[in-house]
Design an enzyme around this catalytic site. Structure first.
Site, PDB file in Angstrom:
ATOM      1  N   ARG A 121     -15.991 -47.905  19.844  1.00 45.88           N
ATOM      2  CA  ARG A 121     -16.517 -47.912  18.469  1.00 45.88           C
ATOM      3  C   ARG A 121     -17.899 -47.276  18.334  1.00 45.88           C
ATOM      4  NH1 ARG A 121     -14.801 -53.290  18.568  1.00 45.88           N
ATOM      5  NH2 ARG A 121     -12.671 -53.517  17.827  1.00 45.88           N
ATOM      6  N   LYS A 143     -21.172 -33.941  11.351  1.00 51.74           N
ATOM      7  CA  LYS A 143     -19.737 -33.786  11.138  1.00 51.74           C
ATOM      8  C   LYS A 143     -19.063 -33.627  12.492  1.00 51.74           C
ATOM      9  CE  LYS A 143     -18.980 -31.660   6.635  1.00 51.74           C
ATOM     10  NZ  LYS A 143     -18.238 -30.554   5.988  1.00 51.74           N
ATOM     11  N   GLU A 185     -22.311 -17.577   9.622  1.00 53.01           N
ATOM     12  CA  GLU A 185     -22.873 -18.814   9.063  1.00 53.01           C
ATOM     13  C   GLU A 185     -24.335 -18.606   8.661  1.00 53.01           C
ATOM     14  OE1 GLU A 185     -20.976 -21.456   8.462  1.00 53.01           O
ATOM     15  OE2 GLU A 185     -19.457 -21.622  10.031  1.00 53.01           O
ATOM     16  N   LYS A 227     -30.290 -26.745   6.963  1.00 49.34           N
ATOM     17  CA  LYS A 227     -29.242 -27.739   7.169  1.00 49.34           C
ATOM     18  C   LYS A 227     -29.835 -29.144   7.124  1.00 49.34           C
ATOM     19  CE  LYS A 227     -24.923 -28.875   8.653  1.00 49.34           C
ATOM     20  NZ  LYS A 227     -23.844 -28.393   9.523  1.00 49.34           N
ATOM     21  N   GLU A 237     -21.481 -36.208   2.547  1.00 49.20           N
ATOM     22  CA  GLU A 237     -20.850 -35.258   1.639  1.00 49.20           C
ATOM     23  C   GLU A 237     -20.109 -35.991   0.534  1.00 49.20           C
ATOM     24  OE1 GLU A 237     -19.220 -31.963   3.904  1.00 49.20           O
ATOM     25  OE2 GLU A 237     -18.071 -31.312   2.161  1.00 49.20           O
ATOM     26  N   ARG A 243     -24.664 -30.361  -0.561  1.00 43.90           N
ATOM     27  CA  ARG A 243     -24.020 -30.242   0.751  1.00 43.90           C
ATOM     28  C   ARG A 243     -22.716 -29.448   0.680  1.00 43.90           C
ATOM     29  NH1 ARG A 243     -23.852 -34.188   6.079  1.00 43.90           N
ATOM     30  NH2 ARG A 243     -22.790 -32.628   7.324  1.00 43.90           N
ATOM     31  N   ASN A 247     -20.114 -24.977   2.173  1.00 42.86           N
ATOM     32  CA  ASN A 247     -18.737 -24.517   2.348  1.00 42.86           C
ATOM     33  C   ASN A 247     -18.471 -23.152   1.720  1.00 42.86           C
ATOM     34  OD1 ASN A 247     -17.622 -26.723   3.834  1.00 42.86           O
ATOM     35  ND2 ASN A 247     -17.902 -27.957   1.998  1.00 42.86           N
ATOM     36  N   HIS A 250     -15.659 -20.964   2.945  1.00 42.59           N
ATOM     37  CA  HIS A 250     -14.831 -21.732   3.878  1.00 42.59           C
ATOM     38  C   HIS A 250     -13.432 -22.042   3.363  1.00 42.59           C
ATOM     39  CE1 HIS A 250     -18.401 -22.005   6.261  1.00 42.59           C
ATOM     40  NE2 HIS A 250     -17.842 -22.804   7.130  1.00 42.59           N
ATOM     41  N   HIS A 254     -10.718 -21.000   5.857  1.00 40.70           N
ATOM     42  CA  HIS A 254      -9.785 -21.939   6.492  1.00 40.70           C
ATOM     43  C   HIS A 254      -8.342 -21.505   6.305  1.00 40.70           C
ATOM     44  CE1 HIS A 254     -12.890 -25.461   6.510  1.00 40.70           C
ATOM     45  NE2 HIS A 254     -13.085 -24.597   7.487  1.00 40.70           N
ATOM     46  N   HIS A 267     -13.543 -18.719  13.623  1.00 45.95           N
ATOM     47  CA  HIS A 267     -14.110 -19.356  12.438  1.00 45.95           C
ATOM     48  C   HIS A 267     -15.083 -18.409  11.725  1.00 45.95           C
ATOM     49  CE1 HIS A 267     -15.418 -22.660   9.916  1.00 45.95           C
ATOM     50  NE2 HIS A 267     -16.676 -22.445  10.263  1.00 45.95           N
TER      51      HIS A 267
HETATM   52  N1  LIG Z   1     -19.375 -29.827  12.741  1.00 47.58           N
HETATM   53  C1  LIG Z   1     -19.735 -28.875  11.911  1.00 47.58           C
HETATM   54  O1  LIG Z   1     -20.541 -29.092  11.014  1.00 47.58           O
HETATM   55  C2  LIG Z   1     -19.169 -27.496  12.101  1.00 47.58           C
HETATM   56  C3  LIG Z   1     -19.731 -26.405  11.424  1.00 47.58           C
HETATM   57  C4  LIG Z   1     -19.221 -25.157  11.672  1.00 47.58           C
HETATM   58  C5  LIG Z   1     -18.189 -24.979  12.546  1.00 47.58           C
HETATM   59  N2  LIG Z   1     -17.643 -26.044  13.180  1.00 47.58           N
HETATM   60  C6  LIG Z   1     -16.551 -25.898  14.127  1.00 47.58           C
HETATM   61  O2  LIG Z   1     -17.022 -25.117  15.236  1.00 47.58           O
HETATM   62  C7  LIG Z   1     -15.916 -24.475  15.851  1.00 47.58           C
HETATM   63  C8  LIG Z   1     -16.281 -23.069  16.187  1.00 47.58           C
HETATM   64  O3  LIG Z   1     -17.396 -23.081  17.047  1.00 47.58           O
HETATM   65  P1  LIG Z   1     -17.767 -21.844  17.963  1.00 47.58           P
HETATM   66  O4  LIG Z   1     -17.725 -20.623  17.144  1.00 47.58           O
HETATM   67  O5  LIG Z   1     -19.015 -22.204  18.656  1.00 47.58           O
HETATM   68  O6  LIG Z   1     -16.509 -21.722  18.928  1.00 47.58           O
HETATM   69  P2  LIG Z   1     -16.225 -22.244  20.414  1.00 47.58           P
HETATM   70  O7  LIG Z   1     -16.782 -23.573  20.634  1.00 47.58           O
HETATM   71  O8  LIG Z   1     -14.758 -22.087  20.607  1.00 47.58           O
HETATM   72  O9  LIG Z   1     -16.996 -21.191  21.317  1.00 47.58           O
HETATM   73  C9  LIG Z   1     -16.583 -19.854  21.312  1.00 47.58           C
HETATM   74  C10 LIG Z   1     -16.412 -19.316  22.726  1.00 47.58           C
HETATM   75  O10 LIG Z   1     -17.699 -19.082  23.300  1.00 47.58           O
HETATM   76  C11 LIG Z   1     -17.769 -19.647  24.591  1.00 47.58           C
HETATM   77  N3  LIG Z   1     -19.183 -19.960  24.813  1.00 47.58           N
HETATM   78  C12 LIG Z   1     -19.872 -20.989  24.298  1.00 47.58           C
HETATM   79  N4  LIG Z   1     -21.161 -20.881  24.621  1.00 47.58           N
HETATM   80  C13 LIG Z   1     -21.292 -19.765  25.372  1.00 47.58           C
HETATM   81  C14 LIG Z   1     -22.390 -19.134  25.985  1.00 47.58           C
HETATM   82  N5  LIG Z   1     -23.630 -19.606  25.853  1.00 47.58           N
HETATM   83  N6  LIG Z   1     -22.152 -18.012  26.693  1.00 47.58           N
HETATM   84  C15 LIG Z   1     -20.906 -17.501  26.793  1.00 47.58           C
HETATM   85  N7  LIG Z   1     -19.842 -18.046  26.212  1.00 47.58           N
HETATM   86  C16 LIG Z   1     -20.037 -19.178  25.504  1.00 47.58           C
HETATM   87  C17 LIG Z   1     -16.821 -20.789  24.566  1.00 47.58           C
HETATM   88  O11 LIG Z   1     -16.375 -21.114  25.839  1.00 47.58           O
HETATM   89  C18 LIG Z   1     -15.712 -20.255  23.671  1.00 47.58           C
HETATM   90  O12 LIG Z   1     -14.797 -19.528  24.451  1.00 47.58           O
HETATM   91  C19 LIG Z   1     -14.761 -24.607  14.895  1.00 47.58           C
HETATM   92  O13 LIG Z   1     -13.857 -25.558  15.412  1.00 47.58           O
HETATM   93  C20 LIG Z   1     -15.388 -25.122  13.621  1.00 47.58           C
HETATM   94  O14 LIG Z   1     -14.507 -25.955  12.881  1.00 47.58           O
HETATM   95  C21 LIG Z   1     -18.135 -27.283  12.973  1.00 47.58           C
HETATM   96 ZN   LIG Z   2     -18.420 -23.006   9.167  1.00 47.49          ZN
END
Ligand SMILES: NC(=O)c1ccc[n+]([C@@H]2O[C@H](COP(=O)([O-])OP(=O)(O)OC[C@H]3O[C@@H](n4cnc5c(N)ncnc54)[C@H](O)[C@@H]3O)[C@@H](O)[C@H]2O)c1
Ligand SMILES: [Zn+2]
Ligand SMILES: NC(=O)c1ccc[n+]([C@@H]2O[C@H](COP(=O)([O-])OP(=O)(O)OC[C@H]3O[C@@H](n4cnc5c(N)ncnc54)[C@H](O)[C@@H]3O)[C@@H](O)[C@H]2O)c1
Ligand SMILES: [Zn+2]
Lengths: 366, 366
Positions: A121, A143, A185, A227, A237, A243, A247, A250, A254, A267
């Site tokens: 939890r 999030k 972003e 942010k 949200e 907030r 999006n 997005h 999506h 993404h």
């Molecule tokens: N929580 C939130 O507020 C929020 C906001 C935006 C996006 N997201 C989520 O984030 C995700 C996308 O994140 P992302 O774009 O970071 O993708 P990801 O986490 O898949 O990373 C992309 C690739 O980069 C590699 N990588 C990571 N760091 C590295 C580094 N320093 N050097 C070399 N390679 C590296 C990873 O292994 C992966 O293959 C989605 O699932 C999206 O829904 C969440």
């Molecule tokens: Zn995003």
């Protein structure tokens, strides 16, 4: 040089630390003490690059480290990989005093965050984002979550970390494609909230693309700051308010990601197209965004090596199918965040289906 | 007559309503409005008894109802049944404005609560507990969660409902075995917190066992009132303090439940034995509980038709194996809540293994 941002959320407040080389800095004080058990969760691409570095540092001040290395990619944001994390933690008999450290991009951050939110939890969580996207967006604000076969990010929790540690040096190993995805972003923030930052980006994008240290620092700092202020206003949200403006792009984005089951388009790429489609919708609705501002937005995305046209496989009706399922939609009515000028966006409720179809189709023509 | 208890938790505050016949009372105002979509989650045993009654009432003031009927039993508190709930909700395209109503015992309450905590990162939840155990304990306080193959309640969230509706009439259809199981938690409250309630129970247990309406009202009200005050002090069970005292008997009890993979012994039965073992440990440690009070506790449990001896299949070492894995334990050291007199309990840290072995073995002799 280190920068620090305070995320103001009453008893859930925390700091975001930004610096070059912070992961190997044995003088930097983590929110961990001697004898704490920290379980690092990362993926097979990040592990060989940064796992040893961070473990050495943590061990140097007496923190006990353990690790779990997961496969790469959006498919890891699933109930079954979540279950793998729980199994690992329970097999080791870890209680609620351990700390989870999410070391990686947004995928690792969202997944690990949700695991921390729900193991016993709720246990402590530290975010160590290593992609630009995760540094400027995913790691800050609480999030967390996973995907469901029937929709992205449908299962999750608002769960704040105890701190966020951003090492800008991690960006140097990112592929250009991933770096650009993060810029989507970054540009989103500028379009939705901050005209002067948009100007700065127009002037400094080339330095950013060359990984110029000061430019990176300024860019990440400015985004986290934006942010932070938004998250403090509306942690969960709840309002259709500031907030939701995060999006921008997005709802369209999506749809693209879902269409390819989160495997084809990243993404950031999807969001870039989504921003352009939102710009189109704003133009169609008239009286809002100027054509000049629309052009500037599109141009900046292109300069960041981001796609501005949707995937050829997708027709406008494919978008609609997924968009009706979006969190911001209600009873099949589609609500969208649209830019009204550079630096300002608004939520538009119950948008005419034709406007949406036009905003997409306009974009399919190359 | 209706009683109301306020659960004070800042912006997460809510009311617990207790009455006979409240589910068919079309004059009672639920925290729902015309046009709201409420999805009732229940099990196949409760559905034929109460589902129609509650839907009719809700429909009568314009609430749209939908339902999901799940199998009976502790095995439903699993990731796979949770996934079934998500699939149902996503297939219907339900957004974050719907309300989940948990109609059933603690199993349905914990599972539905966790689904509500995590669907779209949190949607509204109403608890409608139908077992005595759920009415006096599980439905109030926001603990939600599911089990893992490697441990009970290991995955979950603290998530408060928007209200709790307790219809005492539901108790009339409970089997005697289930009713007794609830009395185990009732007696736990009295032993841990409230000597005068313990006296009341000694004097009114026979009326309770005859389902005397006023006695039921008093008993459920008193327990919810106790739970309310504890939960307000420590919503997330952060301190080793008053809220932990609710776990009297539970460390032993969970060992029994785990040993039989949550299928042989019910929660209440296991807790009853656990309370007796805690009493034994308190006696062994001396200077605390008097033999007379120990006898009174054991006698009251027996009068409630609850088991006071552990299962014959289990040896003391079987208990230890599971107890070391308990949430209240740390690094293999076992902490226990023990009664120091009737109406007062305390947390004892790092208890000598021999004391624990004795407290169990003493109890195996019939
Ligand atoms: N929580 C939130 O507020 C929020 C906001 C935006 C996006 N997201 C989520 O984030 C995700 C996308 O994140 P992302 O774009 O970071 O993708 P990801 O986490 O898949 O990373 C992309 C690739 O980069 C590699 N990588 C990571 N760091 C590295 C580094 N320093 N050097 C070399 N390679 C590296 C990873 O292994 C992966 O293959 C989605 O699932 C999206 O829904 C969440
Ligand atoms: Zn995003
Ligand atoms: N969240 C908390 O704070 C908390 C506290 C205590 C226990 N719990 C959890 O509660 C669960 C046990 O709850 P429970 O004892 O209510 O078990 P349960 O939910 O399995 O219900 C017991 C049986 O009674 C049936 N039933 C329910 N209401 C009925 C009615 N009115 N008439 C006839 N039959 C009815 C059910 O179908 C089931 O077969 C455990 O999983 C335990 O971990 C949670
Ligand atoms: Zn209990």
């Amino acid at each position: 040089m280190m920068k620090r941002i305070f995320i103001e959320l009453q008893e859930r407040s925390y700091f975001v630390y930004i610096a070059h080389g912070i992961l190997k800095d044995t003088k930097f004080r983590w929110k961990l003490k001697k004898g704490d058990v920290a379980v690092l969760i990362t993926d097979i691409q990040v592990a060989p690059l940064y796992l040893k570095r961070i473990c050495n540092t943590l061990n140097s001040f007496g923190v006990i480290t353990d690790r779990l290395v997961l496969p790469v990619g959006e498919q890891s944001k699933s109930l079954s990989v979540l279950d793998q994390i729980f199994t690992k933690l329970l097999n080791k008999n870890y209680d609620r005093n351990i700390v989870l450290i999410a070391l990686g991009g947004g995928v690792i951050g969202d997944l690990t965050g949700f695991a921390a939110a729900t193991y016993h939890r709720g246990i402590r969580l530290i975010q160590v984002p290593t992609t630009l996207l995760a540094q400027v967006d995913a790691s800050v604000g609480g999030k967390t979550g996973i995907n469901h076969v029937l929709g992205k990010n449908m299962i999750g929790a608002f769960y704040q970390p105890v701190e966020v540690i951003i090492d800008l040096d991690c960006l140097f190993t990112l592929s250009m494609k991933e770096f650009s995805a993060g810029l989507a972003e970054v540009i989103k923030y500028a379009v939705a909230f901050d005209a002067s930052f948009f100007n700065w980006l127009e002037n400094n994008l080339d330095d950013l693309l060359k990984f110029h240290p000061q430019s990176l620092m300024y860019c990440v700092y400015r985004c986290c700051k934006l942010k932070a202020s938004i998250v403090s206003l509306d942690e969960r949200e709840i309002q259709i308010g500031k907030r939701s403006l995060l999006n921008l792009g997005h709802t369209y984005g999506h749809a693209i990601e879902s269409y390819f089951s989160y495997t084809g388009w990243s993404h950031g790429e999807a969001i870039s197209v989504g921003i352009v489609m939102a710009v189109n919708a704003a133009l169609h609705l008239q009286k809002f965004l100027s054509t000049r501002d629309a052009m500037r937005i599109k141009l900046l995305l292109e300069r960041a090596h981001l796609p501005v046209h949707g995937p050829q496989e997708m027709q406008s009706k494919d978008y609609l199918r997924y968009m009706a399922r979006d969190k911001k939609s209600r009873l099949g009515k589609i609500n969208l965040v649209l830019p009204v000028s550079i630096g300002r966006a608004r939520v538009f409720l119950n948008i005419d289906q034709n406007v949406i179809l036009n905003s997409i189709e306009y974009n399919l023509i190359k």
